[in-house]
Design a protein around this motif. Structure first.
Motif, PDB file in Angstrom:
ATOM      1  N   VAL A 335      14.843  67.683   8.826  1.00 19.33           N
ATOM      2  CA  VAL A 335      14.549  66.837   9.446  1.00 19.33           C
ATOM      3  C   VAL A 335      14.789  65.697   8.359  1.00 19.33           C
ATOM      4  O   VAL A 335      13.881  65.312   7.307  1.00 19.33           O
ATOM      5  N   ASP A 336      14.853  64.336   9.173  1.00 16.81           N
ATOM      6  CA  ASP A 336      14.625  63.390   8.337  1.00 16.81           C
ATOM      7  C   ASP A 336      15.401  63.527   7.652  1.00 16.81           C
ATOM      8  O   ASP A 336      15.613  62.279   6.387  1.00 16.81           O
ATOM      9  N   GLU A 405      20.302  62.279   3.698  1.00 18.86           N
ATOM     10  CA  GLU A 405      18.786  61.183   2.395  1.00 18.86           C
ATOM     11  C   GLU A 405      18.271  62.662   1.486  1.00 18.86           C
ATOM     12  O   GLU A 405      18.119  62.064   0.477  1.00 18.86           O
TER      13      GLU A 405
END
Length: 464
Positions: A335-336, A405
């Motif tokens: 997610v993201d 990320e």
């Protein structure tokens, strides 16, 4: 027989791992595209090959004629194919360290007189082998090479000669691999090595006579004795007799314990001619498909195979994983750009993270995410890719699991990545001639252990 089966299976399984990780498909595709576009330097960069000479300097010392010959070979050099065929050591299948291999020899006159120039490929010593990089250099036998760069290196090794096996690096002659590897079958007369060579050794006996003749012709002879090195304790002498119609059948005898002083050493049968090609054994055993081989190797060994390159495995990165959590199956996924628990709301996640900070037991979903950061199931594959120099592939696996990320937590995964980065620094210092064995940047404990093991096994070839 059981011993031969076990050793044979072990050897093929090691080579299967080498073919999976050592020369990734992305490297082959990029290097091939650049080579076909005429960018030989770009092809070398894509295949992890450093250039240690300059053609401009060569033209000043040896003239434009030699530069034209060297440039013609470089334009057809397939550095990814060279990496594919370079000798390796057990048990990890890494490149044999500290080796200088002759690729081509050019008879020419330079400023220092009549001295041949050699195009050579080099591998760094075991303590500086980060990235499994290779270097190309020009060597003329003098103390100062055609382009002085980096630390000193040994002379070309007599047993590892690819100037007599140009099909292992020259794209123009890659089709010769089928004949030179003996893929068409055994000849009528084959030497009997029973009692002379351990049965688990995969010797290319059916090709020894022809390869010995090639070696002797390179030495300016049509007949004579050729040494065959089968290991630290196994050496043979192959006698090649010249008949009316050319070289006759070879006669085999055991080599003397030590040659006489002052006598010229016997020419040594190149390592590439001594052993059965591992790709041929893998194909015959049904352990690998042609589309998993280097395209130039596949087209030579399997003539009806198209030059499409190694096939990629299905990419499952980013797909949610299932976790048993409090009596239900939950999902964790990206997610993201970060691995997260998909079936818990943010408030619950914050409470559970606070509980874990206070020494509580977190949700199974959070435990699975923590394990993925510290010791994921893909750790072995990541380590294999890092050991073979495929840093981009290793990072792709990590990002596919944790997300681009993600901030790595302390654990085995982060230790492996940090160790790989430190060893790349050591390699850079070695290339600059600034460090020697044991003087590089501080290494991780696991890296020191693996490096020490490699150094002790550096003479254990992967051929048998």
């Amino acid at each position: 027989m059981l011993t031969w089966t076990a050793n044979g299976d072990s050897r093929l399984s090691r080579w299967l791992r080498v073919r999976e990780f050592a020369v990734p498909a992305s490297m082959i595709e990029t290097a091939t595209a650049r080579r076909r576009a005429g960018d030989w330097a770009g092809a070398c960069a894509a295949a992890g090959v450093d250039i240690d000479f300059g053609l401009r300097h060569l033209s000043r010392t040896h003239g434009q004629e030699l530069v034209a010959r060297v440039r013609a070979d470089l334009r057809h050099l397939a550095p990814d194919l060279l990496r594919w065929h370079l000798p390796r050591i057990a048990p990890d299948g890494l490149l044999r360290p500290g080796l200088t291999i002759e690729l081509a020899r050019y008879e020419t006159e330079g400023c220092d007189g009549d001295r041949p120039v050699h195009l050579v490929a080099r591998t760094p010593p075991a303590w500086a082998d980060a990235g499994q990089r290779i270097s190309l250099a020009l060597w003329d036998g003098s103390h100062s090479e055609a382009a002085a760069c980096g630390p000193p290196h040994p002379h070309p090794h007599r047993r590892f000669r690819l100037d007599l096996h140009r099909h292992l690096w020259d794209a123009r002659r890659a089709d010769e691999l089928r004949v030179r590897s003996g893929a068409d079958g055994m000849p009528a007369d084959v030497l009997d090595l029973t009692g002379l060579v351990p049965p688990e050794y995969r010797c290319a006996v059916d090709r020894w006579a022809a390869e010995a003749a090639i070696l002797l012709r390179a030495e300016g002879r049509t007949a004579g004795a050729v040494g065959v090195r089968l290991g630290a304790r196994h050496r043979l002498v192959l006698e090649l007799a010249a008949g009316r119609d050319g070289p006759g059948p070879p006669a085999l005898r055991i080599a003397p314990a030590a040659p006489d002083r002052g006598a010229h050493p016997l020419p040594v049968l190149p390592d590439a001619a001594t052993w059965v090609l591992p790709d041929l054994d893998l194909l015959r055993a049904g352990l690998i498909e042609a589309d998993r081989l280097h395209p130039l190797v596949a087209s030579a060994l399997v003539p009806d195979h198209s030059l499409t390159g190694p096939s990629h495995r299905p990419d499952r990165a980013g797909q949610p994983q299932l976790v048993e959590c409090r009596g239900a199956r939950h999902r964790i996924g990206l997610v993201d750009g970060v691995l997260a628990a998909l079936d818990h709301d943010p408030a619950e996640i914050r409470r559970e993270e606070l509980l874990a900070t206070l020494s509580g037991t977190p949700l199974p979903c959070l435990q699975a995410i923590d394990v993925a950061h510290r010791h994921p199931d893909c750790l072995v594959g990541v380590r294999e890719r890092l050991d073979h120099g495929d840093t981009a592939g290793a990072l792709a696996v990590v990002e596919g699991l944790l997300g681009p990320e993600a901030l790595l937590r302390s654990g085995d995964l982060r230790d492996e990545l940090e160790t790989a980065a430190l060893r790349r620094v050591t390699y850079g210092l070695f290339r600059a001639g600034l460090v020697g064995p044991g003087t590089g940047p501080l290494r991780g404990r696991s890296d020191r252990r693996r490096t020490a093991g490699r150094r002790s096994r550096s003479r254990h070839a992967l051929t048998h």
